[in-house]
Enzyme design. Structure first.
Site, PDB file in Angstrom:
ATOM      1  N   HIS A   1       0.276   7.582   3.989  1.00  0.00           N
ATOM      2  CA  HIS A   1      -0.990   7.845   2.994  1.00  0.00           C
ATOM      3  C   HIS A   1      -1.412   6.503   2.776  1.00  0.00           C
ATOM      4  O   HIS A   1      -2.409   6.184   2.187  1.00  0.00           O
ATOM      5  CB  HIS A   1      -0.323   8.682   1.878  1.00  0.00           C
TER       6      HIS A   1
ATOM      7  N   ASP B   1       5.034  11.682   6.316  1.00  0.00           N
ATOM      8  CA  ASP B   1       4.605  10.492   5.577  1.00  0.00           C
ATOM      9  C   ASP B   1       5.073   9.019   6.188  1.00  0.00           C
ATOM     10  O   ASP B   1       5.390   8.314   5.159  1.00  0.00           O
ATOM     11  CB  ASP B   1       4.579  10.859   4.077  1.00  0.00           C
TER      12      ASP B   1
ATOM     13  N   SER C   1       4.421   2.673  -3.093  1.00  0.00           N
ATOM     14  CA  SER C   1       4.786   3.611  -1.863  1.00  0.00           C
ATOM     15  C   SER C   1       4.855   2.766  -0.511  1.00  0.00           C
ATOM     16  O   SER C   1       4.341   1.677  -0.433  1.00  0.00           O
ATOM     17  CB  SER C   1       3.234   4.432  -1.594  1.00  0.00           C
TER      18      SER C   1
END
Length: 341
Positions: free
Chosen positions: A92, A122, A199
């Site tokens: 993402h 992911d 992230s």
């Protein structure tokens, strides 16, 4: 016979002493990078209808709104996993990115390309462009992680690169749910502060080894963050590397034709190719292609799937016009694209 003080002071082998933690973080920081992306999206702004436009409206598109392109930048964190410049991050973080830049610990900015992605888990694997040797992070044993273990997170929350936060392992083998549905299973939960931009960054044990990759923080409360265990990541790195050739072909198609299609199931259950991204100011953009269009034919051939399209498209010589049949909102129209070199 040991005294209480001696037992309390005993340290497990291999664990960094508290006073050496800053040195450990400084060393690991050489392997942690800022991942910056450029994206563009098409938006429409409403305007009052014009009397004449009611009679001269393009057959394929309403004119009661003006298209505009919104340019935006995103950023997250990544981890260098080998000296050749392979970088792990979350999918993402680089989703829909037109360009990707890696900012190293010494502020050097280098371009990067995508090697492979695993949307379900992911995870994305990038390759830093340029000939130099990089400092790679060390992997630890995520299977040995226990609740209450000390951990450290390094990332770029809200653009503040190389931000370090400390916490403990709150739980292991946790399921992350959204709306009652399990999105990820077997993740590490931590109370180390996790914010947007973290992230893709590493979750470290007290020995400076990466035991997980930060995925996200739970917005419903503070001190609830999740990381993908490094053991699961190790098992997928080979898969990510093996998808490099297919991804390079798709990237080459996007560069030459200006758009990126994806396979989806139509209402009848049949596979179809839907345009998922159109490069701003590209020949596809100028030819009128829109996100959500369904590609029906390529050079008078019905498109059977993504690989079939790419195989036929890459045969086309630069400078040649390619004719496309597009379906949009139950209407069909034809356009052409002049292939780039």
């Amino acid at each position: 016979m040991c005294t209480f003080a001696q037992v309390f002071a005993a340290q497990p082998a291999g664990i960094v002493q508290q006073e050496n933690v800053p040195n450990m973080i400084a060393e690991v920081g050489k392997s942690v990078v800022n991942v910056q992306t450029d994206r563009s999206f098409r938006s429409r702004r409403w305007r009052p209808p014009d009397f004449f436009e009611q009679y001269f409206t393009d057959f394929f598109e309403r004119k009661d709104s003006e298209p505009r392109t919104i340019e935006c930048q995103g950023e997250g964190t990544g981890v260098i996993i080998d000296a050749g410049g392979l970088v792990l991050t979350n999918t993402h973080v680089i989703s829909d990115a037109e360009t990707i830049r890696i900012v190293l610990n010494d502020k050097t900015v280098l371009p990067a390309s995508v090697i492979g992605k695993n949307e379900k888990e992911d995870l994305a694997l990038l390759k830093i462009e340029g000939e130099r040797t990089f400092s790679a992070i060390r992997f630890g044993d995520s299977n040995s992680v226990k609740p209450a273990d000390d951990v450290y997170a390094i990332g770029t929350p809200y653009g503040y690169s190389q931000t370090v936060t400390k916490g403990i392992v709150s739980a292991v083998h946790r399921e992350f749910k959204r709306g009652g549905k399990v999105i990820y299973d077997d993740v590490i939960q931590t109370d180390a502060s996790i914010n947007p931009g973290n992230s893709g960054g590493p979750l470290l044990n007290s020995n400076g080894e990466m035991i997980g990759m930060i995925y996200l923080g739970d917005w419903r409360g503070e001190g609830i963050g999740f990381a993908i265990p490094v053991k699961k990541i190790e098992n997928m790195i080979t898969e990510l590397k093996s998808s490099q050739k297919a991804y390079e072909r798709q990237a080459n198609f996007k560069r030459r034709f200006g758009f990126a299609p994806v396979e989806e199931k139509g209402k009848d259950g049949e596979k179809q190719l839907v345009i998922a991204h159109v490069l701003s100011q590209s020949i596809a953009d100028k030819s009128g292609l829109k996100i959500g269009d369904v590609l029906v034919k390529f050079q008078d051939q019905y498109v059977r799937g993504l690989e079939h399209l790419i195989e036929e498209a890459l045969k086309v010589t630069p400078g040649k016009r390619v004719y496309l049949e597009i379906s949009r909102q139950k209407r069909t129209f034809f356009t052409y694209i002049e292939v780039r070199s």
